[in-house]
Design a protein around this motif. Sequence first.
Motif, PDB file in Angstrom:
ATOM      1  N   TYR A 230       0.941  -1.186   0.044  1.00 45.78           N
ATOM      2  CA  TYR A 230       0.094   0.071  -0.011  1.00 45.78           C
ATOM      3  C   TYR A 230       0.753   1.314   0.021  1.00 45.78           C
ATOM      4  N   SER A 231       2.289   1.134  -0.351  1.00 47.64           N
ATOM      5  CA  SER A 231       2.957   2.298  -0.718  1.00 47.64           C
ATOM      6  C   SER A 231       2.293   2.968  -1.481  1.00 47.64           C
ATOM      7  N   GLY A 294       0.717   4.780   4.883  1.00 43.90           N
ATOM      8  CA  GLY A 294      -0.268   3.755   4.996  1.00 43.90           C
ATOM      9  C   GLY A 294      -1.637   4.238   5.547  1.00 43.90           C
ATOM     10  N   ARG A 297      -6.653   3.968   3.368  1.00 43.17           N
ATOM     11  CA  ARG A 297      -6.915   2.773   3.156  1.00 43.17           C
ATOM     12  C   ARG A 297      -8.057   2.368   2.273  1.00 43.17           C
TER      13      ARG A 297
END
Length: 559
Positions: A230-231, A294, A297
């Motif tokens: 999720y970079s 991060g 989401r």
Amino acid sequence: MRVLSLLAIAFLAACAEAPPADAPQADASGEALYTCPMHPHYISTDRDGTCPICGMDLVPVSGAPAPSSNGITVPSEIIQTIGVRTETVRRIPLQKTLRAFGTVEASERLESAVASRIEGWVKDLAVSAEGDVVEAGDVLYRIFSPDLVAAQQDLLTALASGDDRRIEATRKRLLSLGMQAPAIAAVERSREAIERIPVLADASGVVARLSVRNGDYIRPGAQVVVLQSYSDVWVIADIPESDLHLVREGISAALHFPSAPSHPAEGTVDYVYPTVDPASRTGKLRIVVANPSGRLRPGAYADIRLETEEVSALAIPSDAILRDSRGAHVVLALGEGRFTSRQVQTGLTANGMTAITEGLSEGDRIVASGQFLLDSEVRLREGFARLDSVKADADTPLAEIPVDAQTLAQIDHYPDMALYLHEALTQRYAIDHLFLQPVIDLGDSLLARYGQTRLGPILKAGQDALRKAQEAKDSDALAAALRELMLAIRPWLTEGAPSHYEEAGLTLYHGGGDLFWLQEGGPPSNPYGTGIAHIIEWPEVSANVVENRPRAIDPHANH
């Protein structure tokens, strides 16, 4: 509302107080005045003079001057009363800001699946649930495979023999069976076979799916775990269909996330999807956003602001544009209290300004305030003109449509433009686009009177051909425009007023197929290149000219 109604009544009354159409005009000394039927702002006392703009013979001035049959003249005091304000059409940079909502999604490019290349039993599973964090090089699990234990023994035997070719062959066999290079190197260092062979992660990420448990027996190709980084994340946004053409891949986007208000971000449009949702009439685009912390989401909402590419365009205030069943139009200020309506094509709208793609030129003045009353009066005049101007319909032959001398002179500008384009092509010089615009504008007023007759389609097609001539970038495009113009006006030339054009000294040539052109004397000169040139004889048909005889056109007008 009562004040507005009184102003409207006063305005219409003032416009209606113009002198009768048949009243002669004279200057202060009483000398008669003459004007051009096409350029009525030009006034002269020379009875036998010609217009310096287009070369037409001058006619006596009658009644109040008007720019065209669909224009009006308004006294200055009425202009002040109704608050008329004008703006100049100018070229400015336009950039539109688009607002949209989107949702955060995981980047498919940062998803990696770990599939087994070894047949055996899973031992010492290092990840136990979705959400476990894995770094590149970490041991995911160990696997017991009898085949690999035997293959390792072959490597150890080769190492003991010192045969480099045999060592390399056994290494390749271990790699083909799915044993990773770090594990092979460990065997070579320790000179001992590894019973439970480690499987390492090739990339960092979070466990998105886990398909095995300790003790499971797996075969080659079986998916073990899916890792997701999720970079970077994607934001998928919905954009109205009408704005999709403004969005390009690579433009930046500013984003605000309600779930992370302290985390404003910028992204880049990575992809514009090629489809449109038939229910919502929106298209989708994908924005790549960096997410090193991060905190963004998947599933979160995003408020998006896109700045489209800046374009240079002719623009006017959006409030100046009037829209109805006919489309978009503006009220054009011609000076000296004269106004007329003009159809326009609009483009990008941004910051209260709207781009005009067709219908206006840079430097034109349009009415930006008070245009509603002016436009109403223009349309009222047009309505009366349609009622009493022409006693003909779509079944009336062209030669029987009644025209007066001034109207015939106005129609003559179409063959005049055909002569001009022919001369430009045969003498190889560039046309002046400004010469064509007055004829295009004149077509609007002629269509207001003759649109319901057989002359209407001829005038409309002639206008379209002249617009193409204005846009022509080379001689081939100009020749194509001349061909369309001649195809448009040929019925009028041969069925409407052929005797008139024969008296004017014009010759109609046919170059084969759909190629026609007009000339004034001299040997035939084919504007479409080399080829045949047949003379088309003028039929003995005269136009239905009312009141007086038509004047011969000046073939050199507008040159």
